[in-house]
Write a protein that holds these residues in place. Structure first.
Motif, mmCIF file in Angstrom:
data_model
loop_
_atom_site.group_PDB
_atom_site.id
_atom_site.type_symbol
_atom_site.label_atom_id
_atom_site.label_comp_id
_atom_site.label_asym_id
_atom_site.label_seq_id
_atom_site.Cartn_x
_atom_site.Cartn_y
_atom_site.Cartn_z
ATOM 1 N N ARG A 1 2.031 51.520 16.192
ATOM 2 C CA ARG A 1 1.034 50.604 16.772
ATOM 3 C C ARG A 1 1.632 49.595 17.764
ATOM 4 N N PRO A 2 2.780 48.934 17.501
ATOM 5 C CA PRO A 2 3.322 47.994 18.496
ATOM 6 C C PRO A 2 3.656 48.670 19.832
ATOM 7 N N VAL A 3 4.161 49.895 19.782
ATOM 8 C CA VAL A 3 4.492 50.621 21.019
ATOM 9 C C VAL A 3 3.204 50.970 21.758
ATOM 10 N N TRP A 4 2.190 51.415 21.026
ATOM 11 C CA TRP A 4 0.899 51.768 21.614
ATOM 12 C C TRP A 4 0.288 50.550 22.310
ATOM 13 N N LEU B 1 -2.054 60.960 31.293
ATOM 14 C CA LEU B 1 -2.060 60.710 29.858
ATOM 15 C C LEU B 1 -0.633 60.448 29.391
ATOM 16 N N VAL B 2 -0.441 59.364 28.671
ATOM 17 C CA VAL B 2 0.845 59.055 28.049
ATOM 18 C C VAL B 2 0.644 59.207 26.548
ATOM 19 N N THR B 3 1.325 60.166 25.953
ATOM 20 C CA THR B 3 1.219 60.395 24.514
ATOM 21 C C THR B 3 2.506 59.920 23.858
ATOM 22 N N LEU B 4 2.375 59.045 22.889
ATOM 23 C CA LEU B 4 3.526 58.480 22.186
ATOM 24 C C LEU B 4 3.667 59.162 20.835
ATOM 25 N N ILE C 1 -2.793 57.308 25.574
ATOM 26 C CA ILE C 1 -3.428 56.349 26.477
ATOM 27 C C ILE C 1 -3.549 56.999 27.845
ATOM 28 N N GLN C 2 -4.739 56.911 28.444
ATOM 29 C CA GLN C 2 -4.944 57.448 29.786
ATOM 30 C C GLN C 2 -4.910 56.316 30.799
ATOM 31 N N PHE C 3 -4.167 56.518 31.869
ATOM 32 C CA PHE C 3 -4.168 55.605 33.002
ATOM 33 C C PHE C 3 -4.817 56.326 34.167
ATOM 34 N N ILE C 4 -5.786 55.697 34.803
ATOM 35 C CA ILE C 4 -6.464 56.291 35.960
ATOM 36 C C ILE C 4 -5.931 55.583 37.199
ATOM 37 N N SER D 1 -8.319 55.741 25.165
ATOM 38 C CA SER D 1 -7.080 55.719 24.397
ATOM 39 C C SER D 1 -7.354 56.237 22.991
ATOM 40 N N LEU D 2 -6.362 56.884 22.442
ATOM 41 C CA LEU D 2 -6.450 57.459 21.108
ATOM 42 C C LEU D 2 -5.573 56.610 20.194
ATOM 43 N N PRO D 3 -6.150 55.920 19.219
ATOM 44 C CA PRO D 3 -5.337 55.058 18.358
ATOM 45 C C PRO D 3 -4.357 55.873 17.524
ATOM 46 N N PRO D 4 -3.339 55.238 16.995
ATOM 47 C CA PRO D 4 -2.340 55.965 16.216
ATOM 48 C C PRO D 4 -2.964 56.798 15.099
#
Length: 120
Positions: free
Chosen positions: A66-69, A51-54, A112-115, A96-99
């Motif tokens: 939003r642009p980074v996401w 999980l990458v949390t911004l 955002i989750q990367f598998i 993914s979890l929107p802003p």
């Protein structure tokens, strides 16, 4: 690809940075299905969910994040290696979890989750 995230951490910092930052977490690891190599020896395709949390900068709004996401979402298919996974063979995008606004930090955040698929 260039993003405005100032730093990436493997856990939430005790004191939130003044700029935007990301927190990268390993969520799960497990065998998805057994496989056999050509010699008949058992092998396994495994998956790791990361999980990458911004988090946005202090005082920023959801629209600033939003642009980074979107840029991080476009990393799908671009990750070809991982320092802890020697045999990375693929990757897909998880949930993914929107802003939105994180009530604890009062900063906009998104996840955002990367598998990551790999063979051992």
């Amino acid at each position: 690809m260039e993003t405005t995230v100032g730093a990436a951490s493997d856990s939430s910092p005790n004191t939130a940075p003044a700029t935007a930052y990301a927190v990268i977490s390993e969520l799960t690891e497990g065998i998805s299905r057994p496989m056999f190599d050509q010699g008949g020896k058992p092998s396994a395709l495994k998956e790791m969910t990361v999980l990458v949390t911004l988090y946005g900068a202090e005082g920023s709004v959801k629209a600033d994040l939003r642009p980074v996401w979107l840029a991080v979402k476009r990393l799908q298919g671009q990750i070809t290696s991982h320092p802890g996974i020697p045999h990375l063979i693929g990757q897909r995008l998880g949930a993914s979890l929107p802003p939105s606004i994180d009530p604890a930090s009062k900063r906009p955040m998104a996840g955002i989750q990367f598998i990551l698929n790999y063979r051992e």
